[in-house]
Write an enzyme that holds these catalytic residues in place. Structure first.
Site, PDB file in Angstrom:
ATOM      1  N   GLU A 186       0.455  -1.292  -0.043  1.00 37.03           N
ATOM      2  CA  GLU A 186      -0.019  -0.619   0.455  1.00 37.03           C
ATOM      3  C   GLU A 186       0.622   1.039   0.287  1.00 37.03           C
ATOM      4  O   GLU A 186       0.585   2.448  -0.680  1.00 37.03           O
ATOM      5  CB  GLU A 186      -0.896  -0.172   0.987  1.00 37.03           C
ATOM      6  CG  GLU A 186      -1.793  -0.823   1.443  1.00 37.03           C
ATOM      7  CD  GLU A 186      -3.213   0.059   0.064  1.00 37.03           C
ATOM      8  OE1 GLU A 186      -3.300   0.620   0.011  1.00 37.03           O
ATOM      9  OE2 GLU A 186      -4.156  -1.496  -0.125  1.00 37.03           O
ATOM     10  N   SER A 202     -26.420 -33.562  49.764  1.00 39.50           N
ATOM     11  CA  SER A 202     -25.919 -33.477  50.875  1.00 39.50           C
ATOM     12  C   SER A 202     -24.650 -32.793  51.170  1.00 39.50           C
ATOM     13  O   SER A 202     -23.003 -33.387  51.385  1.00 39.50           O
ATOM     14  CB  SER A 202     -25.656 -35.455  51.049  1.00 39.50           C
ATOM     15  OG  SER A 202     -26.851 -35.852  51.343  1.00 39.50           O
TER      16      SER A 202
END
Length: 812
Positions: free
Chosen positions: A96, A364
């Site tokens: 770019e 329990s």
């Protein structure tokens, strides 16, 4: 104050008049215009360039991706990076903007070249934009390509260069560039197209992603493959020409395949990701404490067991692994994955629900807390006998899972076997209010109702708990014990909730402490874990042996009423593994017990973890005492004694209540009293004597138990002697319901007593009305009218017992 303003104005007035005069000149107007332009330029760039929502991302402790949620606008856009990946940066600059490192945000040569190409081609051939200008364009949401907009981009690009470094600008580009479809940013693109992090990409893969933002809608992976390959290969050649890669690397890279259909992002911790977002971390990168490989393996174990559980219409299960020392979560499987082949929607069975944070009936699983609390307060010793007989407490009648009774059982064995009746009787002794407070201090956040709302059922599943809280409290107990044995201290900061966020500081840990002092003494915790690691398990845990391994684990299971919840929690000095199984909608299923559903998952997870040493006994918090060999209480002088280490608080516990001196005839065949025999003709013998109801069941389990010899016939009529019988049901002036049978007729209540002497006849009366007699098994069914009554039983030696009862109606 009012007089100050005129004085200030008076001093400033000449300067203001001079400035006004200057601004009215031509030069002054030029300065003003220049100042405005500079001001506009200085403030033209928004403080935050990008306001787009981000995906929520969760990482493992070492930074690997565990999962992500799509952003609120439907885009896969990870939070901004601080630095762009090196390979991608090199590729992007070469593709770019090769002069990116030199120009001030604008490249005049590139703009001139673009203008010439566009004029000669009579169309937009090249934009001449630098990477900096493209960042500005993305921040402004790609406005129309006009000269005016290009001018704005030029101005803002130069301003951007003044605020950010070149590397920061590259990071902004990498974070916000479009990569086709709904993929934004290098992180999302790397995962969607290649299934790994940007740093792990090859040169060919980095080059592919570098060319995509140039035309994301035209060149999309899976389409236009040749055009994409041509662009990628030209970029690779450019990298080779620039000396960034060598010829061999370039040629090999050109042969790498292009991406096909997008990869799904990892979903290794979806429920923790969901939780983190709900807790205010939406749109952030969350680095968790999870271990990537362990998380993956725990997920596999949960999924495999879930397939088996579904054959019994059990659709949900969850598992969590904690590191004891830190409380950090190492694995978090919030629920089983939804079935792959189903006509139903994915959430039909609640598989999206995070069960780890869902309150469920505890069964329990709270019994170890009570055992440790009573040891801590000196109300119990590990071998103390606790009653295990039919029990009715104001209409509450707990039963053991196997519906049998031992009469009396050592406290540590009652915990190891998870017996319900001893637990309820222990809670009655300890008091619900105290236990309620202790659970809250320990870190159980779901104990929110008043103690009376729970009652004695609190110990058997009457309350709700979260897997998160339970795992955290068991880890805190282990941590407290570890620290005491290594440093001699158990600081309050040892008790704190679990944590899933990476890099918590020591201050953060201390701030999570749940109370001012540890709720359990180290010795009490050690004895609790010793009991939980015993091999013998109750009948409902008969299959436990299939889980045995070389690892020693303190573990407890729990099953809620109606078989709705199965729990299993295991503890070692280094790890806690907690598992829940059931249905998210609360539907119960036959066989849905902790031992059958949750324990297999727990032990499979423990098999993934390293083996370590066992807990060291905290001897400085223990005391050696003489204990009664038969009752486990502190020994009386007449008790057979054995040396035993107990928590220091145990010195406050009561002495043995079951040993007494009995007086026998010289033959030892009968008991006698001073009313029927002279003291010189007696033997005075210490004897272990349980109350009749306890003895009735105890002697069937322990053949070595010696019942008291009978009273000699001439000694029965007078004096004092040990009672021969005791009510088993009912007890303690109860209020009773008469059940209604299936045919609609009133049922009967079954009264029961225990008698020391087998074969003795017992005669039953209600309100002086004779009902009948029993022998050997002393049970009698009757249906008294509503109201208060006196129940009387008389044995054939004339011993009498009475009990006041109240019938309060019919029970359907």
């Amino acid at each position: 104050m009012n007089s100050l303003a005129p004085r200030i104005y008076g001093k400033l007035k000449p300067a203001l008049q001079k400035a006004g005069s200057f601004l009215r000149t031509r030069r002054g107007r030029h300065v003003l215009v220049l100042a405005v332009i500079c001001g506009v330029y200085a403030f033209c760039l928004p403080r935050n360039l990008f306001e787009d929502p981000s995906s929520t991302v969760i990482l493992s402790a070492d930074g690997q991706l565990l999962g992500a949620r799509i952003a609120a606008d439907g885009q896969w856009r990870f939070p901004e990076r601080e630095k762009a990946p090196e390979k991608f940066s090199q590729c992007l600059i070469q593709f770019e903007d090769r002069n990116f490192r030199q120009h001030p945000g604008v490249n005049p040569m590139a703009l001139a070249r673009a203008l010439r190409q566009n004029v000669s081609g009579q169309r937009v051939v090249s934009g001449g934009s630098t990477i900096t200008m493209q960042v500005i364009r993305m921040a402004r949401r790609n406005p129309p390509r006009t000269l005016w907009q290009k001018g704005i981009e030029i101005v803002l690009a130069t301003r951007l260069e003044l605020r950010y470094s070149k590397d920061e600008i590259l990071a902004l580009y990498a974070s916000h560039a479009p990569f086709g479809s709904n993929v934004v940013g290098i992180d999302a693109a790397a995962w969607r197209y290649f299934g790994r992090t940007p740093e792990q990409l090859s040169w060919a893969e980095s080059a592919t992603l570098a060319v995509l933002p140039n035309s994301p809608s035209l060149i999309y992976p899976g389409k236009n493959q040749q055009r994409l390959k041509d662009k990628r290969d030209r970029l690779l050649e450019r990298l080779c020409t620039a000396g960034i890669i060598d010829r061999s690397t370039c040629d090999l890279a050109k042969h790498e395949p292009l991406p096909g259909a997008p990869y799904p992002l990892p979903r290794l911790a979806p429920h923790l990701l969901q939780r983190a977002a709900a807790e205010g971390r939406n749109g952030q990168i969350i680095q968790s404490t999870l271990q990537y490989n362990l998380q993956e393996n725990v997920n596999g174990i949960v999924a495999r067991h879930a397939r088996t559980l579904r054959t019994n219409e059990i659709h949900n299960c969850a598992a969590i692994v904690l590191e004891v020392e830190t409380g950090n979560v190492l694995a978090y499987a919030g629920n089983a994955p939804a079935p792959l082949t189903t006509e139903l929607s994915g959430d039909e069975y609640g598989n999206d629900v995070d069960v780890i944070t869902a309150p469920r009936s505890t069964g329990s699983i709270l019994k170890p807390y009570l055992y440790a609390a009573m040891l801590t307060d000196g109300e119990l010793l590990p071998n103390t006998l606790v009653p295990d007989i039919p029990t009715d407490l104001s209409g509450y009648s707990p039963e053991n899972f196997n519906r049998t009774y031992d009469g009396a059982v050592p406290a540590h064995r009652a915990l190891a076997r998870s017996l319900n009746v001893p637990a309820v009787r222990m809670l009655k002794q300890y008091r619900v209010e105290r236990f309620h407070t202790l659970l809250r201090r320990s870190g159980l956040t779901t104990i929110t109702r008043p103690p009376d709302d729970y009652g004695l059922s609190l110990i058997l599943g009457g309350a709700e708990g979260k897997l998160w809280d339970l795992a955290g409290t068991y880890a805190s107990m282990a941590r407290s014990l570890n620290h005491y044995t290594t440093t001699g201290k158990s600081p309050r900061s040892d008790f704190h909730p679990a944590n899933y966020l990476h890099l918590q500081t020591a201050h953060d840990t201390a701030s999570r402490a749940t109370q001012s002092r540890a709720p359990f003494d180290p010795a009490a915790i050690w004895f609790t874990f010793e009991s939980m690691s015993e091999l013998t398990r109750p009948d409902d845990e008969a299959a436990w042996t299939q889980f045995s391994s070389s690892k020693r684990v303190a573990w407890k299971t729990g099953t809620s009423f109606g078989f709705r919840d199965g729990w299993a929690i295991g503890v070692t000095p280094r790890y806690v593994v907690a598992v829940w199984a059931g249905n998210a909608d609360g539907e119960g299923r036959p066989g849905l017990t902790g031992i059958a559903t949750a324990a297999p998952i727990m032990f499979d997870v423990f098999n993934l973890l390293p083996t370590g040493d066992w807990f060291t006994a905290p001897v400085n918090d223990m005391q050696e005492i003489d204990a009664c060999a038969e009752s486990g209480h502190r020994a009386l002088d007449i008790c057979p004694k054995q040396k035993m280490r107990v928590p220091k608080a145990g010195l406050k516990s009561a002495p043995c209540p079951y040993h007494r001196t009995v007086h026998l005839s010289m033959s030892g065949e009968y008991r006698v009293t001073s009313d029927c025999e002279s003291p010189g003709n007696m033997q005075h013998v210490p004897w272990f004597v349980l109350p009749p109801a306890m003895e009735f069941y105890y002697k069937t389990k322990y053949p070595g138990y010696r019942a008291l010899p009978p009273l000699r016939s001439d000694c029965i009529s007078g004096g004092t002697h040990t009672r021969a019988m005791e009510f088993v049901y009912p007890r303690d002036e109860p209020r009773l319901f008469i059940p209604t049978e299936l045919n609609g007729r009133p049922g009967k209540v079954v009264f029961e007593i225990a008698h020391r002497r087998p074969g003795t006849k017992v005669f039953w009366h209600i309100d002086e009305e004779y009902l009948g007699e029993t022998k050997d098994i002393h049970q009698f069914a009757a249906a008294p009218a509503e109201g208060k009554h006196t129940l009387t039983v008389v044995d054939e030696q004339g011993e009498t017992m009475t009990l006041q009862i109240e019938i309060v109606g019919k029970k359907n």
